[in-house]
Motif scaffolding. Structure first.
Motif, PDB file in Angstrom:
ATOM      1  N   TYR A 185       0.835  -1.207   0.000  1.00  0.00           N
ATOM      2  CA  TYR A 185       0.000   0.000   0.000  1.00  0.00           C
ATOM      3  C   TYR A 185       0.869   1.258   0.000  1.00  0.00           C
ATOM      4  N   GLN A 186       1.920   1.257   0.824  1.00  0.00           N
ATOM      5  CA  GLN A 186       2.793   2.430   0.893  1.00  0.00           C
ATOM      6  C   GLN A 186       3.460   2.699  -0.458  1.00  0.00           C
ATOM      7  N   LEU A 187       3.899   1.650  -1.140  1.00  0.00           N
ATOM      8  CA  LEU A 187       4.504   1.824  -2.461  1.00  0.00           C
ATOM      9  C   LEU A 187       3.485   2.408  -3.440  1.00  0.00           C
ATOM     10  N   VAL A 194       2.842   6.074  -2.688  1.00  0.00           N
ATOM     11  CA  VAL A 194       3.926   6.953  -3.139  1.00  0.00           C
ATOM     12  C   VAL A 194       3.822   7.179  -4.649  1.00  0.00           C
ATOM     13  N   LEU A 195       3.533   6.115  -5.391  1.00  0.00           N
ATOM     14  CA  LEU A 195       3.479   6.234  -6.842  1.00  0.00           C
ATOM     15  C   LEU A 195       2.224   6.955  -7.335  1.00  0.00           C
ATOM     16  N   LEU A 196       1.081   6.667  -6.716  1.00  0.00           N
ATOM     17  CA  LEU A 196      -0.188   7.192  -7.217  1.00  0.00           C
ATOM     18  C   LEU A 196      -0.653   8.470  -6.512  1.00  0.00           C
ATOM     19  N   LYS A 197      -0.202   8.660  -5.287  1.00  0.00           N
ATOM     20  CA  LYS A 197      -0.622   9.830  -4.496  1.00  0.00           C
ATOM     21  C   LYS A 197      -2.149   9.888  -4.340  1.00  0.00           C
ATOM     22  N   LEU A 229       5.412  -9.408  -5.013  1.00  0.00           N
ATOM     23  CA  LEU A 229       4.168  -8.660  -4.868  1.00  0.00           C
ATOM     24  C   LEU A 229       4.406  -7.159  -5.017  1.00  0.00           C
ATOM     25  N   LEU A 230       5.529  -6.664  -4.515  1.00  0.00           N
ATOM     26  CA  LEU A 230       5.855  -5.247  -4.689  1.00  0.00           C
ATOM     27  C   LEU A 230       6.068  -4.907  -6.165  1.00  0.00           C
ATOM     28  N   VAL A 231       6.711  -5.807  -6.892  1.00  0.00           N
ATOM     29  CA  VAL A 231       6.898  -5.586  -8.330  1.00  0.00           C
ATOM     30  C   VAL A 231       5.544  -5.560  -9.034  1.00  0.00           C
ATOM     31  N   CYS A 232       4.658  -6.469  -8.640  1.00  0.00           N
ATOM     32  CA  CYS A 232       3.309  -6.485  -9.230  1.00  0.00           C
ATOM     33  C   CYS A 232       2.581  -5.166  -8.961  1.00  0.00           C
ATOM     34  N   VAL A 233       2.699  -4.662  -7.749  1.00  0.00           N
ATOM     35  CA  VAL A 233       2.063  -3.384  -7.394  1.00  0.00           C
ATOM     36  C   VAL A 233       2.658  -2.263  -8.235  1.00  0.00           C
TER      37      VAL A 233
END
Length: 183
Positions: A20-22, A25-28, A73-77
């Protein structure tokens, strides 16, 4: 093989916050971030995304190395966020172009009506040419592709032909139309 729900729940509890945090940060955007993370887990649960670790797909009876799973999973996000941002940029550009295109016109009404008449005549000429010169199958393929906006696979399924045949019909139809109307 699909991962069982308990494993998904364990992955969710372990990695949701970082994912969620990633995304945040990317989508704001809180809602979009939650949606992206949920989509990743839904894809894993539905089997659309398979976790491959140590050259083996994680099955319901195998242990799950959480570090590798978390990284994957982080890469998928990240990929889902980048895709979402790309689509949003495209929508913004189209919206901007449409906004510029719909600005009040200085052209007189008669000129606009004449232009519409010319476009209508052109459309009718193309339709008449397609009816007279193209094979029924090629006409069907062109109509399904450009009017109904179907993909090659959907057209192939509907008509009972291969995707290669769909491509060949489209190429043949477009080539003939270009030769006639855009020499």
């Amino acid at each position: 093989m699909q991962i069982n729900k308990e494993t998904i729940e364990q992955l969710f509890r372990q990695h949701y916050l970082r994912m969620y945090q990633l995304a945040r940060v990317l989508l704001k955007d809180d809602a979009a971030s939650k949606d992206v993370v949920s989509e990743v887990f839904a894809d894993v649960l539905d089997g659309k995304t398979q976790l491959e670790l140590d050259n083996e797909t994680i099955a319901s009876n195998s242990p799950l190395p959480s570090a590798n799973a978390g990284s994957y999973l982080l890469v998928c996000v990240r990929h889902k966020c980048l895709n979402l941002l790309s689509r949003q940029k495209m929508k913004d550009r189209v919206h901007h172009l449409l906004k510029a295109d719909t600005s009040p016109s200085i052209a007189p009404l008669e000129a606009t009506i004449a232009e519409i008449d010319r476009e209508t005549e052109k459309y009718e000429a193309i339709q008449a040419y397609m009816d007279a010169e193209l094979t029924p199958q090629t006409r069907k393929v062109l109509n399904l592709r450009f009017r109904q906006k179907l993909k090659y696979r959907e057209i192939a399924t509907e008509l009972g032909i291969s995707e290669v045949a769909v491509h060949k019909h489209l190429a043949q139809g477009i080539r003939k139309l270009k030769q006639k109307f855009n020499p």
